[in-house]
Design an enzyme around this catalytic site. Structure first.
Site, PDB file in Angstrom:
ATOM      1  N   SER A 183     112.419 123.286 -12.020  1.00 52.95           N
ATOM      2  CA  SER A 183     111.841 122.933 -10.725  1.00 52.95           C
ATOM      3  C   SER A 183     110.461 122.299 -10.815  1.00 52.95           C
ATOM      4  CB  SER A 183     111.779 124.171  -9.839  1.00 52.95           C
ATOM      5  OG  SER A 183     110.920 125.123 -10.424  1.00 52.95           O
ATOM      6  N   HIS A 211     118.879 123.742  -8.102  1.00 57.03           N
ATOM      7  CA  HIS A 211     118.195 122.479  -7.788  1.00 57.03           C
ATOM      8  C   HIS A 211     119.060 121.262  -8.115  1.00 57.03           C
ATOM      9  CE1 HIS A 211     114.164 123.497  -6.437  1.00 57.03           C
ATOM     10  NE2 HIS A 211     114.114 124.443  -7.352  1.00 57.03           N
ATOM     11  N   LYS A 242     119.318 125.363  -0.555  1.00 57.39           N
ATOM     12  CA  LYS A 242     118.604 124.128  -0.879  1.00 57.39           C
ATOM     13  C   LYS A 242     119.417 122.937  -0.358  1.00 57.39           C
ATOM     14  CE  LYS A 242     115.652 126.010  -4.442  1.00 57.39           C
ATOM     15  NZ  LYS A 242     115.941 127.128  -5.334  1.00 57.39           N
TER      16      LYS A 242
HETATM   17  C1  LIG Z   1     115.718 128.571  -5.500  1.00 59.47           C
HETATM   18  C2  LIG Z   1     116.307 129.099  -6.732  1.00 59.47           C
HETATM   19  C3  LIG Z   1     116.918 130.360  -6.776  1.00 59.47           C
HETATM   20  C4  LIG Z   1     116.897 131.292  -5.598  1.00 59.47           C
HETATM   21  O1  LIG Z   1     117.786 130.887  -4.624  1.00 59.47           O
HETATM   22  P1  LIG Z   1     117.827 131.694  -3.232  1.00 59.47           P
HETATM   23  O2  LIG Z   1     119.190 131.454  -2.728  1.00 59.47           O
HETATM   24  O3  LIG Z   1     116.749 131.117  -2.394  1.00 59.47           O
HETATM   25  O4  LIG Z   1     117.574 133.118  -3.573  1.00 59.47           O
HETATM   26  C5  LIG Z   1     117.524 130.750  -7.946  1.00 59.47           C
HETATM   27  N1  LIG Z   1     117.527 129.953  -9.047  1.00 59.47           N
HETATM   28  C6  LIG Z   1     116.922 128.760  -9.048  1.00 59.47           C
HETATM   29  C7  LIG Z   1     116.959 127.919 -10.288  1.00 59.47           C
HETATM   30  C8  LIG Z   1     116.294 128.285  -7.898  1.00 59.47           C
HETATM   31  O5  LIG Z   1     115.692 127.107  -7.916  1.00 59.47           O
END
Ligand SMILES: *Cc1c(COP(=O)(O)O)cnc(C)c1O
Length: 396
Positions: A183, A211, A242
């Site tokens: 990220s 992501h 996301k």
């Molecule tokens: C955002 C993210 C998460 C968490 O996801 P949520 O559904 O918001 O708990 C887990 N792993 C990665 C790589 C992320 O970027």
């Protein structure tokens, strides 16, 4: 008793503030989108949401969610295996598996829970987890809850991964774990080489596509699509929070026996509430839309290429990326904060990141592109970056 503890907390909080790490929330009074309104009344262009496909305020998803509210009510008041499973939950699980070309899916309240609950039921102290050093916090926490032996390799460093796999050869089963897209840099995990090493050392692979799902690969199936590994990776985790609509919810999808055992033993699944039916219904609609057309992915890819090309042309130092994350390198922590503040004055909302979120001397502004952005939004952001970049002597 509380007086002493209160003092103790006060001290920790002031330390956070002194280190410049205190987090404030910015309050938004509009739906999530390319343009958002803040409680100050200021309207800004949003370049820091994970709203990669612009689905957070999509009318078809809203309509599907509203219909489910009428058909299925609001909440489930139960975990999945007691009385928290509807036809919508089952249909979404099936559709996610079809989307990724996997065998079965299990839903969670969040990907944080999917990652928190995936390791402990599957591996014991006889086994090994080999994890990328930059993996998401939820993977790190999930690994901590599991008794397997832990090995860590430097980010995307395949020589180091091979060394760790050799060390882990004495264990019974080996699982390599990686984020699909990291990220902070936006780099994609070298899953082709990870898969070859897994084969050489008889290991399994898990990818967190949070992501990358909806973003990476020609049709947005993620890193497994990018490297032609669809159906070949044992475990994929991901989020509905996301690109996939941005509300809430996570999943683990992959080999059917793995998912079957998770339904029996995964603690966040067994002991936490089901996602609301309206979220499942919108998720089903989302997968259907992505199966019908590739327009949103295509637009996102065009936007990312356009932005990076123009920013590079202006002389900005951009980290190589194959995702919708674009790290504009400034290196200096204070500069990253000043730059982001000046951009906000210009109506561009981005976040500057610095140590300890990124390594020392690697401060940057992270720009997240979206299919919700129109060319005029991108041009406005590029123009503002150019203006402030010149004012702050970042570019000529
Ligand atoms: C955002 C993210 C998460 C968490 O996801 P949520 O559904 O918001 O708990 C887990 N792993 C990665 C790589 C992320 O970027």
């Amino acid at each position: 008793m509380y007086t002493d503890y209160q003092k103790h907390l006060g001290q920790i909080i002031s330390e956070i503030k002194e280190a410049g790490l205190y987090k404030n929330e910015r309050i938004i009074v509009s739906p999530q989108g390319a343009e958002i309104e803040l409680d100050s009344g200021q309207k800004v262009l949003n370049f820091c949401a994970n709203n990669y496909l612009g689905l957070s305020n999509n009318s078809k998803l809203i309509e599907a969610a509203k219909k489910a509210l009428d058909d299925h009510g609001y909440g489930m008041s139960s975990v999945r295996f007691i009385c928290g499973t509807t036809d919508l939950h089952k249909e979404l699980e099936r559709k996610i598996a079809d989307f990724f070309g996997t065998e079965d899916t299990i839903l969670y309240a969040a990907c944080f829970d999917a990652n928190g609950g995936v390791f402990e039921p599957l591996l014991t102290e006889e086994d090994a987890i080999i994890s990328d050093a930059l993996n998401h916090a939820s993977i790190i926490d999930g690994v901590r809850l599991c008794k397997a032996q832990r090995y860590r390799y430097n980010n995307a460093d395949m020589e180091d991964l091979e060394r760790q796999l050799q060390l882990a050869e004495k264990q019974r089963f080996r699982l390599i774990v990686t984020d699909g897209v990291f990220s902070m840099d936006g780099n994609v995990a070298p899953l082709d080489r990870i898969a070859s090493l897994a084969e050489k050392y008889n290991a399994m692979v898990m990818v967190d596509e949070s992501h990358s799902a909806g973003v990476v690969g020609k049709t947005g199936r993620g890193v497994t699509e990018l490297y032609n590994l669809k159906g070949k990776i044992e475990i994929i985790t991901g989020t509905l929070g996301k690109a996939f609509g941005g509300a809430i919810g996570g999943f683990t999808t992959g080999k059917k026996e793995i998912v079957e055992l998770l339904r029996q033993r995964s603690r966040p699944y067994l002991f936490s509430n089901s996602i609301p039916p309206l979220v499942a219904a919108a998720g089903i609609k989302m997968v259907d839309m992505m199966t019908e057309t590739n327009d949103l992915q295509d637009k996102l890819h065009r936007n990312s290429e356009y932005f990076i090309e123009k920013m590079t042309g202006l002389g900005f130092d951009i980290k190589p990326t194959r995702s919708a994350i674009c790290a504009v390198m400034l290196y200096d922590a204070k500069l990253s904060q000043d730059f982001a503040a000046r951009l906000l004055d210009e109506g561009i909302y981005v976040i500057g990141f610095y140590y300890p979120v990124v390594p020392k001397g690697q401060a940057r502004i992270r720009v997240q592109l979206s299919a919700a952005h129109e060319i005029e939004h991108l041009d406005k952001a590029i123009k503002a970056f150019g203006k402030i970049g010149r004012e702050l002597n970042v570019i000529k």
